[in-house]
Enzyme design. Structure first.
Site, PDB file in Angstrom:
ATOM      1  N   LYS A 269      31.022  33.430  33.278  1.00 33.36           N
ATOM      2  CA  LYS A 269      31.761  34.282  32.442  1.00 33.36           C
ATOM      3  C   LYS A 269      33.008  34.036  32.353  1.00 33.36           C
ATOM      4  CE  LYS A 269      33.345  39.266  32.750  1.00 33.36           C
ATOM      5  NZ  LYS A 269      33.445  40.545  33.297  1.00 33.36           N
ATOM      6  N   ASP A 274      40.657  40.685  30.188  1.00 33.97           N
ATOM      7  CA  ASP A 274      39.529  41.886  29.816  1.00 33.97           C
ATOM      8  C   ASP A 274      40.696  43.255  30.106  1.00 33.97           C
ATOM      9  OD1 ASP A 274      37.674  43.841  29.733  1.00 33.97           O
ATOM     10  OD2 ASP A 274      36.958  43.468  32.037  1.00 33.97           O
ATOM     11  N   LYS A 281      41.050  50.057  30.228  1.00 32.88           N
ATOM     12  CA  LYS A 281      41.207  49.963  31.791  1.00 32.88           C
ATOM     13  C   LYS A 281      42.700  50.691  31.947  1.00 32.88           C
ATOM     14  CE  LYS A 281      38.884  45.855  33.122  1.00 32.88           C
ATOM     15  NZ  LYS A 281      37.530  46.460  33.911  1.00 32.88           N
ATOM     16  N   ASP A 292      39.448  37.386  35.064  1.00 33.87           N
ATOM     17  CA  ASP A 292      37.929  37.709  34.523  1.00 33.87           C
ATOM     18  C   ASP A 292      37.146  36.425  33.979  1.00 33.87           C
ATOM     19  OD1 ASP A 292      36.164  39.667  34.663  1.00 33.87           O
ATOM     20  OD2 ASP A 292      36.563  40.462  32.678  1.00 33.87           O
ATOM     21  N   ASP A 351      33.999  48.319  27.909  1.00 28.95           N
ATOM     22  CA  ASP A 351      34.366  47.607  29.058  1.00 28.95           C
ATOM     23  C   ASP A 351      33.255  46.808  29.922  1.00 28.95           C
ATOM     24  OD1 ASP A 351      36.143  46.407  30.940  1.00 28.95           O
ATOM     25  OD2 ASP A 351      36.501  48.523  32.100  1.00 28.95           O
ATOM     26  N   GLU A 353      31.810  44.115  28.887  1.00 30.52           N
ATOM     27  CA  GLU A 353      31.631  43.254  28.044  1.00 30.52           C
ATOM     28  C   GLU A 353      30.987  41.905  28.472  1.00 30.52           C
ATOM     29  OE1 GLU A 353      34.174  43.748  29.985  1.00 30.52           O
ATOM     30  OE2 GLU A 353      34.585  41.651  30.631  1.00 30.52           O
ATOM     31  N   ARG A 355      28.706  41.270  30.223  1.00 29.81           N
ATOM     32  CA  ARG A 355      26.912  41.281  30.263  1.00 29.81           C
ATOM     33  C   ARG A 355      26.755  40.735  28.781  1.00 29.81           C
ATOM     34  NH1 ARG A 355      26.170  47.293  32.533  1.00 29.81           N
ATOM     35  NH2 ARG A 355      28.070  46.302  33.533  1.00 29.81           N
TER      36      ARG A 355
HETATM   37  N1  BES Z   1      35.631  42.437  34.516  1.00 24.91           N
HETATM   38  C1  BES Z   1      35.077  43.792  34.950  1.00 24.91           C
HETATM   39  C2  BES Z   1      34.899  43.792  36.547  1.00 24.91           C
HETATM   40  C3  BES Z   1      35.454  43.814  37.506  1.00 24.91           C
HETATM   41  C4  BES Z   1      36.195  44.704  38.323  1.00 24.91           C
HETATM   42  C5  BES Z   1      36.049  42.303  37.810  1.00 24.91           C
HETATM   43  C6  BES Z   1      37.081  44.746  39.209  1.00 24.91           C
HETATM   44  C7  BES Z   1      36.855  42.228  38.879  1.00 24.91           C
HETATM   45  C8  BES Z   1      37.587  43.589  39.717  1.00 24.91           C
HETATM   46  C9  BES Z   1      34.130  44.168  34.041  1.00 24.91           C
HETATM   47  O1  BES Z   1      34.003  43.666  32.772  1.00 24.91           O
HETATM   48  C10 BES Z   1      34.129  45.497  33.914  1.00 24.91           C
HETATM   49  O2  BES Z   1      34.991  46.220  33.247  1.00 24.91           O
HETATM   50  N2  BES Z   1      33.068  46.172  34.652  1.00 24.91           N
HETATM   51  C11 BES Z   1      32.970  47.453  34.299  1.00 24.91           C
HETATM   52  C12 BES Z   1      31.467  47.870  33.990  1.00 24.91           C
HETATM   53  C13 BES Z   1      31.147  49.571  33.659  1.00 24.91           C
HETATM   54  C14 BES Z   1      31.803  49.611  32.291  1.00 24.91           C
HETATM   55  C15 BES Z   1      29.856  49.928  33.624  1.00 24.91           C
HETATM   56  C16 BES Z   1      33.288  48.249  35.797  1.00 24.91           C
HETATM   57  O3  BES Z   1      33.130  47.544  36.698  1.00 24.91           O
HETATM   58  O4  BES Z   1      33.904  49.302  35.580  1.00 24.91           O
HETATM   59 ZN    ZN Z   2      35.190  41.809  32.648  1.00 25.06          ZN
HETATM   60 MN    MN Z   3      35.507  44.848  31.616  1.00 22.26          MN
END
Ligand code: BES
Ligand code: ZN
Ligand code: MN
Length: 499
Positions: A269, A274, A281, A292, A351, A353, A355
């Protein structure tokens, strides 16, 4: 003595540690009832300062505890750093690496330092001489490299020379070479992760990958947005749409085995920033989102080491590089996008994204004919909630591949932990209007993310590594500053060494 990448002479020597002229002598001491053996001899030469500090209660040899002695007499080195390893029986590869790094990171605060190191012989029941040498060389190379890449004056400096004192150095040269290669790969990863999103974005990341390919003589293919459209990568392209920076996919190929042997694919990834998109966020969560792309950076580091070590394996790396931003052209909540494999996805959260990016890159790797896939992704905050900041979540559709990777992690001293993939999670991704949606409910978020990815790997044996916690350190420690950590690099190199 071999000259190693970018600066230094790393060697092993049977010379007594107290006779080695260096700016620093690092002494790694296990917590035993009485200091003995090789460390005891050094302490004798020093007039018993280490034993005296322990008797006074100033030093306990606890893990990563430090005792710094400047301008000492009795030994040829100028300064001494004593590092605790904790109980000898409990000192594993992780403890050894952290101890070495903690000590070495004291010794490189001035420019062009030379260092010698001696490690308590009482840990030799758990750790072999070649493991010591490899970890030493790795730590000498990687230890000085921090996150202060944009400062005029960096805090730590590469060593001029480094010598590990060992009772016998037969066959040690190779371990030293390997360690330097591993440390160099970790530095590549840390550098990419620590650099900011205005510096590292899909095109510049792809250019770095192309440079590594050139250096390591890897085949390199870069797909731009036209290629991606032709490949019908509607999920990745939806994420990329909000950014001024066009997306890229980089494929790197290393062929160290025969064409009939298996090829492993590593998919990374590479979200270079992000913001969350319209599911934006909050500030505190966004601040570290330049990291990210750690999965993609890790994949590059691993293939560069595998190629440098000329390992007899076939490895292809695929990284999906996009920036997740907001604009009048960005993807929206409620949009339905079509992934490369034809699956339609209703967007419930922009968010989620990573996946979407991985969906298209995974299906591309599968159709490219890889025999197994390892993906690396800072995918979910939920995985950090589940496992904390230092453990990689392991999700798999293949127990054999799963074991291969967790065995390597155990040998390396990195923390990996298996996560469930039960069928009952599947309905949680159902959509009323499309084949699926891109998020499940709040609970089990790391698992529903993995179940989403599973839709795009078909029957190919696959392991998903969620590195959202371990890829980045929020706070510093004696062995590592805050910033990119290069986690998983050592484990994955170990997978390909297959020891
Ligand atoms: N890049 C983030 C995940 C992340 C969180 C990485 C903290 C490093 C530290 C990912 O893209 C994300 O935002 N995931 C969301 C998923 C949710 C919307 C289902 C998350 O973890 O909140
Ligand atoms: Zn992300
Ligand atoms: Mn995200």
């Amino acid at each position: 003595m071999t000259e190693r990448p970018c600066f230094m002479a790393i060697s092993a020597s049977t010379t007594s540690a107290h006779e080695i002229a260096a700016d620093w002598l690092a002494v790694l001491v296990a917590d035993t009832s009485e200091i003995q053996e090789n460390v005891g001899q050094i302490d004798d030469v020093l007039g018993g300062v280490i034993r005296a500090a322990m008797d006074r209660g100033d030093f306990h040899a606890k893990p990563n505890e430090l005792l710094t002695l400047y301008q000492t007499s009795g030994v040829a080195a100028t300064n001494i750093v004593v590092v605790g390893l904790g109980a000898a029986a409990g000192c594993d590869m992780r403890g050894l690496r952290q101890g070495m790094l903690a000590g070495l990171r004291i010794c490189c605060l001035q420019k062009e330092q030379s260092v010698a190191m001696i490690v308590d012989e009482s840990i030799s029941e758990n750790i072999s001489a070649s493991q010591l040498a490899e970890t030493f060389s790795d730590s000498v190379v990687a230890g000085p490299v921090d996150a202060d890449v944009y400062k005029a004056e960096i805090k730590r400096h590469p060593f001029l020379s480094a010598t590990l004192c060992l009772p016998s150095i037969d066959g040690i040269e190779r371990a030293l070479d390997t360690g330097a290669t591993v440390g160099t790969a970790c530095n590549v990863v840390k550098d990419l992760v620590n650099r900011t999103a205005n510096d590292i974005y899909p095109q510049t990341f792809a250019a770095c990958a192309a440079e590594i390919a050139e250096d390591c003589q890897l085949e390199c293919v870069i797909l731009d947005e036209t290629h991606m459209a032709a490949e019908k990568m509607g999920a990745l392209l939806a994420v990329a749409r909000g950014s001024e920076k066009p997306p890229r996919i980089v494929k790197l190929m290393y062929k160290g085995a025969g064409s009939n042997d298996e090829t492993i694919g590593i998919v990374g990834k590479g979200v270079t920033f992000d913001s969350g998109g319209y599911s934006i966020k909050p500030t505190d969560s966004m601040i570290s989102m330049k990291a990210d792309m750690a999965g993609a950076a890790t994949a590059l580091g691993v293939i560069s080491a595998v190629a440098t070590l000329k390992l007899p394996v076939n490895l292809s790396v695929y990284v999906g590089l996009v920036e997740n931003m907001i604009s009048g052209n960005a993807y929206r909540l409620g949009d339905v996008v079509t992934a490369r494999n034809g699956t339609t996805i209703e967007i419930h959260n922009t968010d989620a994204e990573g996946r979407l990016v991985l969906a298209d890159v995974l299906s591309y790797a599968v159709d490219d004919g890889v025999d197994a896939i390892i993906d690396l992704a800072t995918l979910t905050g939920a995985c950090v909630v589940a496992l904390g900041e230092e453990i990689t979540g392991v999700f798999s559709n293949s127990s054999a591949l799963n074991d291969r990777i967790t065995d390597a992690a155990a040998a390396t001293g990195e923390f990996f932990w298996p996560m469930p993939m039960h069928k009952h999670f599947e309905p949680l991704l159902k959509s009323d209007v499309a084949d699926c949606k891109n998020v499940g409910p709040r609970w089990g978020g790391a698992v529903t993310a993995a179940k989403f990815l599973e839709k795009f790997v078909g029957e190919t044996p696959w392991v998903h590594l969620d590195i959202a916690g371990p890829a980045w350190a929020d706070s510093g420690a004696a062995w590592q500053d805050s910033g990119g950590t290069a986690s998983c690099v050592r484990t994955l190199i170990e997978v390909f060494r297959g020891k």
